[in-house]
Design an enzyme around this catalytic site. Structure first.
Site, PDB file in Angstrom:
ATOM      1  N   HIS A 473       0.822  -1.205   0.000  1.00  0.00           N
ATOM      2  CA  HIS A 473       0.000   0.000   0.000  1.00  0.00           C
ATOM      3  C   HIS A 473       0.861   1.262   0.000  1.00  0.00           C
ATOM      4  CE1 HIS A 473      -3.199  -2.613   2.264  1.00  0.00           C
ATOM      5  NE2 HIS A 473      -3.238  -2.820   0.968  1.00  0.00           N
TER       6      HIS A 473
HETATM    7  C1  LIG Z   1       0.064  -7.438  -4.683  1.00  0.00           C
HETATM    8  C2  LIG Z   1      -0.898  -6.392  -4.204  1.00  0.00           C
HETATM    9  C3  LIG Z   1      -1.946  -6.756  -3.348  1.00  0.00           C
HETATM   10  C4  LIG Z   1      -2.832  -5.773  -2.897  1.00  0.00           C
HETATM   11  N1  LIG Z   1      -3.952  -6.148  -2.183  1.00  0.00           N
HETATM   12  C5  LIG Z   1      -4.910  -5.231  -1.939  1.00  0.00           C
HETATM   13  C6  LIG Z   1      -6.166  -5.621  -1.405  1.00  0.00           C
HETATM   14  O1  LIG Z   1      -6.433  -6.799  -1.193  1.00  0.00           O
HETATM   15  N2  LIG Z   1      -7.087  -4.650  -1.160  1.00  0.00           N
HETATM   16  C7  LIG Z   1      -6.837  -3.336  -1.410  1.00  0.00           C
HETATM   17  O2  LIG Z   1      -7.698  -2.498  -1.130  1.00  0.00           O
HETATM   18  N3  LIG Z   1      -5.661  -2.941  -1.924  1.00  0.00           N
HETATM   19  C8  LIG Z   1      -4.712  -3.857  -2.238  1.00  0.00           C
HETATM   20  N4  LIG Z   1      -3.566  -3.472  -2.845  1.00  0.00           N
HETATM   21  C9  LIG Z   1      -3.325  -2.040  -3.074  1.00  0.00           C
HETATM   22  C10 LIG Z   1      -4.115  -1.432  -4.228  1.00  0.00           C
HETATM   23  O3  LIG Z   1      -4.275  -2.360  -5.266  1.00  0.00           O
HETATM   24  C11 LIG Z   1      -3.385  -0.163  -4.687  1.00  0.00           C
HETATM   25  O4  LIG Z   1      -3.337   0.748  -3.614  1.00  0.00           O
HETATM   26  C12 LIG Z   1      -4.054   0.515  -5.867  1.00  0.00           C
HETATM   27  O5  LIG Z   1      -4.200  -0.372  -6.941  1.00  0.00           O
HETATM   28  C13 LIG Z   1      -3.241   1.733  -6.287  1.00  0.00           C
HETATM   29  O6  LIG Z   1      -3.866   2.342  -7.375  1.00  0.00           O
HETATM   30  P1  LIG Z   1      -3.138   3.458  -8.241  1.00  0.00           P
HETATM   31  O7  LIG Z   1      -4.119   3.909  -9.254  1.00  0.00           O
HETATM   32  O8  LIG Z   1      -2.537   4.453  -7.337  1.00  0.00           O
HETATM   33  O9  LIG Z   1      -1.911   2.730  -8.940  1.00  0.00           O
HETATM   34  P2  LIG Z   1      -1.900   1.414  -9.827  1.00  0.00           P
HETATM   35  O10 LIG Z   1      -3.177   0.675  -9.692  1.00  0.00           O
HETATM   36  O11 LIG Z   1      -0.635   0.723  -9.519  1.00  0.00           O
HETATM   37  O12 LIG Z   1      -1.878   1.969 -11.314  1.00  0.00           O
HETATM   38  C14 LIG Z   1      -0.785   2.573 -11.923  1.00  0.00           C
HETATM   39  C15 LIG Z   1      -0.803   2.141 -13.386  1.00  0.00           C
HETATM   40  O13 LIG Z   1       0.071   2.989 -14.112  1.00  0.00           O
HETATM   41  C16 LIG Z   1       0.825   2.201 -15.013  1.00  0.00           C
HETATM   42  N5  LIG Z   1       2.066   2.928 -15.269  1.00  0.00           N
HETATM   43  C17 LIG Z   1       3.077   3.144 -14.410  1.00  0.00           C
HETATM   44  N6  LIG Z   1       4.021   3.900 -14.986  1.00  0.00           N
HETATM   45  C18 LIG Z   1       3.588   4.173 -16.221  1.00  0.00           C
HETATM   46  C19 LIG Z   1       4.134   4.923 -17.301  1.00  0.00           C
HETATM   47  N7  LIG Z   1       5.300   5.550 -17.185  1.00  0.00           N
HETATM   48  N8  LIG Z   1       3.425   4.993 -18.459  1.00  0.00           N
HETATM   49  C20 LIG Z   1       2.216   4.373 -18.574  1.00  0.00           C
HETATM   50  N9  LIG Z   1       1.664   3.642 -17.586  1.00  0.00           N
HETATM   51  C21 LIG Z   1       2.346   3.559 -16.416  1.00  0.00           C
HETATM   52  C22 LIG Z   1       1.036   0.899 -14.269  1.00  0.00           C
HETATM   53  O14 LIG Z   1       1.392  -0.147 -15.137  1.00  0.00           O
HETATM   54  C23 LIG Z   1      -0.305   0.718 -13.602  1.00  0.00           C
HETATM   55  O15 LIG Z   1      -1.213   0.024 -14.412  1.00  0.00           O
HETATM   56  C24 LIG Z   1      -2.640  -4.416  -3.286  1.00  0.00           C
HETATM   57  C25 LIG Z   1      -1.592  -4.069  -4.134  1.00  0.00           C
HETATM   58  C26 LIG Z   1      -0.725  -5.047  -4.608  1.00  0.00           C
HETATM   59  C27 LIG Z   1       0.397  -4.638  -5.528  1.00  0.00           C
END
Ligand SMILES: Cc1cc2nc3c(=O)[nH]c(=O)nc-3n(C[C@H](O)[C@H](O)[C@H](O)COP(=O)(O)OP(=O)(O)OC[C@H]3O[C@@H](n4cnc5c(N)ncnc54)[C@H](O)[C@@H]3O)c2cc1C
Length: 533
Positions: A473
């Site tokens: 997280h």
């Molecule tokens: C293994 C794991 C288990 C988890 N379990 C849970 C759970 O059970 N419950 C829960 O609530 N949360 C869980 N989480 C946390 C939750 O999934 C994250 O907090 C959330 O997905 C974050 O969202 P975000 O939009 O900030 O980033 P992300 O969802 O990580 O999205 C970022 C996206 O940007 C893309 N990206 C990055 N850099 C670039 C670039 N330069 N150009 C183009 N694209 C790019 C990435 O590929 C990715 O698809 C977990 C996370 C992980 C990794």
């Protein structure tokens, strides 16, 4: 309008990016381009809830980052920092636990001066986001895109965990996101009809046919393009070839807590001293970029079991579950229709506290090192993971070099604050107390971690550090606020620049006390309203 000219460009199709792509294209008035570095994630493996462990080994769906090493943590080995890669981002590989955190988390954001970010401001967005199978009510949405369901097909040992917690004197709750957050119980999950319901399933795929939405996968953004201090587009690479897209209105960075600050820095937005160090021309000196990195640091009690009704990767264990893939493929039933973490809780390590300070994830197997320790997992056993909910230690993400392909340098500054160490040790004592309750008498074998020799606080802490892990997280690296370390304001616009927002988990000023997927989607729901408004 040219094929590379859009109103909005969203960089990153993760939990936040998928919500934005849907909401910003819904009225048909805006052309939106979503750039995603990873794949489309429409494959079967992404939809299988029980396939969690697979992603810990997959470079296709996981950025597979590592933390910087510390001598006393994991015996000098890095801590694994998985991050989702592909449409859905983290929500395509996560454990699907649906949690919001405590209302005090958001009220704290508002108290820091972020207007409109208190719990009562955000509750309507949580409800808009959610379709809870139990139906809508004062706390829950009943018709939103994100499907939330009760735990199905769980391992029976979870019932022993809940009973043990009751015997140890801890309360139970049947809804961590309802009137009583505190307690132990079964989690709810973002699973629909036995299939993962990530942000892409809930928001993006249903909007993919819209003519005003263009989704480009395999497209890694390498630089934000600026005209003076105004963001005008994105430079990105597909299979080594450089392309550009342009935004009439805004560039929205939603690349996650490591990759969003990385993209800002690659574009010359960050602390001048650091950008000078890696040879990047400074466009805008913004010292907070990459700082304030907060994570749920966790450790565990690992207990061998005298029974074999949990999960193991031993030949006998695998044989026992050999029919599960077929049950799943033909009927979406069996153990694969559920997440491997099924029960847990939010508890207070001291009655003097107002709110829970630790979260427990009970796992019906010996789980350490993000499920990559297969030798450990081949024994019969169970684990109670404990994380510090509101860590006071914070770290920093920096660049290794100006090369966009280089992984970020992640210094999590684990447990540097004494209060975090105390909370973790007390949390481990609490977990031990639960696992020592009569409900586990028929199961209890040797305690593998912290182990019988670890009794003093110092001994427990040392063992916790050897098995230190994360709940995945990371937040806070582009924090929202108005102080000198803030990166975005409370409308998520980057301070000192125009036409540029950050919308994802990185904007959280402080880590919420729970899992971060739904809170991140809610950040994006609110951002979409602000952008369209
Ligand atoms: C293994 C794991 C288990 C988890 N379990 C849970 C759970 O059970 N419950 C829960 O609530 N949360 C869980 N989480 C946390 C939750 O999934 C994250 O907090 C959330 O997905 C974050 O969202 P975000 O939009 O900030 O980033 P992300 O969802 O990580 O999205 C970022 C996206 O940007 C893309 N990206 C990055 N850099 C670039 C670039 N330069 N150009 C183009 N694209 C790019 C990435 O590929 C990715 O698809 C977990 C996370 C992980 C990794």
């Amino acid at each position: 309008m040219s094929e590379n000219q859009f109103d909005y460009i969203i960089v990153g199709g993760g939990s936040a990016g998928c919500v934005l792509a849907n909401r910003l294209t819904a009225n048909g008035n805006h052309r939106v381009c979503l750039l995603e570095a990873g794949p489309s994630c429409k494959s079967l493996v992404v939809s299988i809830p029980g396939a969690f462990a697979y992603f810990m080994f997959s470079k296709k769906y996981n950025w597979m980052f590592d933390s910087e090493t510390k001598d006393d943590i994991r015996k000098g080995q890095p801590v694994f920092c998985p991050q989702g890669r592909g449409l859905g981002g983290g929500s395509a590989i996560n454990a699907m636990i649906y949690i919001r955190g405590h209302r005090c988390d958001y009220d704290h954001w508002a108290a820091l001066g972020n207007s409109g970010w208190g719990f009562d401001d955000l509750l309507p967005y949580f409800k808009k986001n959610e379709c809870n199978e139990r139906g809508g009510d004062e706390f829950h949405g009943g018709s939103g895109p994100l499907y939330v369901s009760d735990c199905r097909n769980y391992y029976a040992i979870n019932d022993h965990f809940l009973k043990a917690a009751e015997q140890a004197g801890y309360p139970a709750t049947n809804d961590f996101n309802g009137p009583q957050h505190e307690g132990v119980g079964y989690y709810q999950f973002t699973i629909r009809d036995g299939k993962r319901c990530g942000a892409s399933h809930a928001y993006l795929y249903p909007a993919m046919d819209r003519k005003n939405l263009e989704v480009r996968c395999g497209a890694q953004a390498t630089r934000i393009l600026f005209d003076g201090k105004r963001a005008t587009g994105i430079e990105y690479r597909v299979k080594g070839k450089t392309h550009s897209v342009y935004a009439n209105s805004e560039v929205i960075v939603s690349s996650g807590a490591y990759n969003s600050p990385k993209l800002l820095m690659l574009s010359g937005v960050g602390e001048k001293a650091h950008l000078d160090e890696v040879g990047i021309d400074v466009l805008h000196d913004l010292p907070g970029v990459g700082r304030n990195l907060q994570e749920h640091v966790d450790s565990c009690v690992l207990q061998e079991s005298r029974k074999s009704d949990g999960f193991t990767v031993s030949p006998i264990g695998l044989l026992k579950n050999a029919l599960d893939p077929f049950r799943y493929l033909f009927r979406k039933k069996g153990k694969l229709e559920s997440s491997i973490t099924q029960a847990g809780g939010f508890l207070r390590t001291s009655q003097d506290l107002d709110v829970p300070d630790v979260q427990l994830h009970f796992i019906p197997l010996l789980y350490d090192d993000s499920g990559r320790d297969l030798k450990l997992m081949s024994k019969n056993g169970y684990s109670c993971h404990v994380c510090v909910l509101r860590p006071k230690s914070s770290g920093r993400m920096t660049l290794r070099s100006a090369d966009p392909k280089a992984a970020p340098r992640i210094d999590l500054n684990f447990l540097t604050h004494a209060d975090d160490r105390k909370t973790l040790v007390n949390g481990i004592r609490l977990a031990r107390k639960i696992l020592a309750s009569p409900s586990f008498d028929d199961y209890r074998g040797a305690e593998l971690n912290p182990g019988p020799d670890a009794q003093s606080d110092e001994e427990i802490l040392a063992k916790c550090k050897e098995r230190l892990g994360l709940v995945y997280h990371p937040v806070g690296t582009c924090k929202m606020g108005s102080d000198e370390m803030a990166v975005v304001d409370d409308r998520l616009k980057v301070h000192g620049l125009e036409g540029l927002r950050v919308v994802d988990a990185s904007i959280m000023p402080t880590l919420i006390g729970g899992n971060t997927n739904a809170p991140t989607m809610v950040i994006a729901e609110k951002a979409a309203d602000m952008i369209l408004g």
